[in-house]
Design an enzyme around this catalytic site. Structure first.
Site, mmCIF file in Angstrom:
data_model
loop_
_atom_site.group_PDB
_atom_site.id
_atom_site.type_symbol
_atom_site.label_atom_id
_atom_site.label_comp_id
_atom_site.label_asym_id
_atom_site.label_seq_id
_atom_site.Cartn_x
_atom_site.Cartn_y
_atom_site.Cartn_z
ATOM 1 N N LYS A 1 -2.709 -37.461 15.992
ATOM 2 C CA LYS A 1 -3.222 -38.359 14.943
ATOM 3 C C LYS A 1 -4.352 -39.227 15.497
ATOM 4 O O LYS A 1 -5.366 -39.459 14.830
ATOM 5 C CB LYS A 1 -2.081 -39.237 14.391
ATOM 6 N N ASP B 1 1.623 -43.022 5.023
ATOM 7 C CA ASP B 1 2.572 -41.905 5.021
ATOM 8 C C ASP B 1 3.126 -41.647 3.612
ATOM 9 O O ASP B 1 3.711 -40.597 3.357
ATOM 10 C CB ASP B 1 3.774 -42.230 5.931
ATOM 11 N N GLN C 1 6.118 -43.644 13.453
ATOM 12 C CA GLN C 1 6.515 -42.252 13.664
ATOM 13 C C GLN C 1 8.042 -42.121 13.610
ATOM 14 O O GLN C 1 8.761 -42.869 14.259
ATOM 15 C CB GLN C 1 5.971 -41.754 15.016
HETATM 16 N N1 GUN Z 1 7.906 -37.449 11.664
HETATM 17 C C1 GUN Z 1 7.710 -36.164 11.253
HETATM 18 N N2 GUN Z 1 6.729 -36.121 10.334
HETATM 19 C C2 GUN Z 1 6.290 -37.391 10.160
HETATM 20 C C3 GUN Z 1 5.285 -37.971 9.347
HETATM 21 O O1 GUN Z 1 4.584 -37.322 8.564
HETATM 22 N N3 GUN Z 1 5.137 -39.320 9.461
HETATM 23 C C4 GUN Z 1 5.901 -40.066 10.288
HETATM 24 N N4 GUN Z 1 5.696 -41.382 10.314
HETATM 25 N N5 GUN Z 1 6.854 -39.554 11.054
HETATM 26 C C5 GUN Z 1 7.034 -38.223 10.990
#
Ligand code: GUN
Length: 294
Positions: free
Chosen positions: A53, A120, A97
């Site tokens: 990211k 998100d 995350q």
């Molecule tokens: N863990 C797995 N996929 C995601 C996501 O898209 N966002 C976040 N914050 N955690 C994750």
């Protein structure tokens, strides 16, 4: 023989579009959009996702920050950080995350995020808006799948879409979005899960199958119909003797399903890069709609 829904190619196009947009913003003497990622602990997959990211932010010209906590962090410390980020005029969007360690109440953390910075799309306010077809941040993976179907002009209207897995991140929002009155959407949706008996009876009748299960090579050719559209969200690390020590394997038995399907996403190079690109898209949207950037 199926055609490939090339998520890697489309994600590059989208990131290019975002980059052009950011260049325009910055050339007008305005600051670049800023995404913050909170990472708790040292889960290998989470570290990879978060690092990717940050890399994506660099690629599109965003500012990014990584905030790391040890796995022993308390809920109150995390909530304090979220409060700071909610109030910061320098931060357009942030993500925490997942998964989080056991001592942390995930719902409490998600609820603490300012919905306007929830890139998100996990906050109940944003989830509710999505369900009601109001403008909001869509969760990155479902948003990525919709965008992929849109760019390839896959006809979804009146089709039977079977989704495997009901997670809050993928299956549940995907089931809502495929049934919405829009394109892509207008599908008749069946949401299957761990208590669905004989899943193959559903998938064999599906025009579109979206798997988000985490079970390597689960979906075999004898479980789909001729000409189906197959979207594979699964990315499981399967340990092997390769230099990395693992290979990423999808939920779909690609080798057999590609002979029968009309369209199919590969793993890697399908849904994964689309998910990454859509987080960038949401961050740009957060920037553009921020009360601090009029
Ligand atoms: N863990 C797995 N996929 C995601 C996501 O898209 N966002 C976040 N914050 N955690 C994750």
């Amino acid at each position: 023989m199926a055609e490939i829904l090339d998520g890697l190619k489309v994600s590059k196009e989208i990131k290019k579009e975002i980059r052009a947009n950011v260049e325009k913003i910055v050339s007008g003497n305005r600051r670049a959009p800023h995404l913050v990622a909170i990472l708790v602990g040292k889960n290998g997959a989470s570290m990879t996702y978060v690092n990717n990211k940050i890399k994506d932010c660099e690629e599109v010209g965003f500012r990014s920050s990584l905030v790391e906590f040890p796995s022993t962090v308390s809920e109150s410390e995390l909530l304090e950080k979220i409060k700071d980020l909610n109030q910061s005029k320098e931060v357009d969007g942030f993500i925490v995350q997942l998964p989080l360690p056991k001592q942390i109440d995930q719902e409490k953390i998600i609820m603490a995020i300012d919905p306007r910075k929830d890139v998100d799309g996990f906050h109940p306010e944003n989830f509710g808006k999505m369900a009601l077809e109001m403008d909001t941040f869509l969760p990155a993976t479902p948003f990525g799948i919709l965008t992929l179907l849109e760019r390839y002009q896959i006809d979804t209207k009146g089709k039977h879409c079977v989704i495997i897995g009901r997670s809050r991140i993928v299956g549940k929002p995907m089931s809502i979005l495929m049934g919405r009155k829009d394109f892509p959407g207008n599908s008749t949706v069946t949401l299957t899960h761990s208590y669905t008996p004989h899943i193959e009876e559903f998938t064999r009748n599906a025009d579109i199958v979206i798997t988000a299960l985490g079970d390597p090579n689960f979906l075999k050719a004898n479980m789909i119909k001729d000409g189906a559209i197959i979207v594979d969200v699964g990315i499981t690390r399967v340990e092997d003797d390769s230099p990395k020590g693992y290979t990423l394997v999808g939920d779909v038995d690609f080798a057999s399903c590609k002979e029968k399907a009309a369209w199919i996403t590969p793993v890697p190079g399908g849904v994964g890069p689309m998910t990454r690109a859509m987080l960038m898209k949401n961050t740009l949207l957060a920037y553009k709609t921020s009360v601090y950037n009029d």
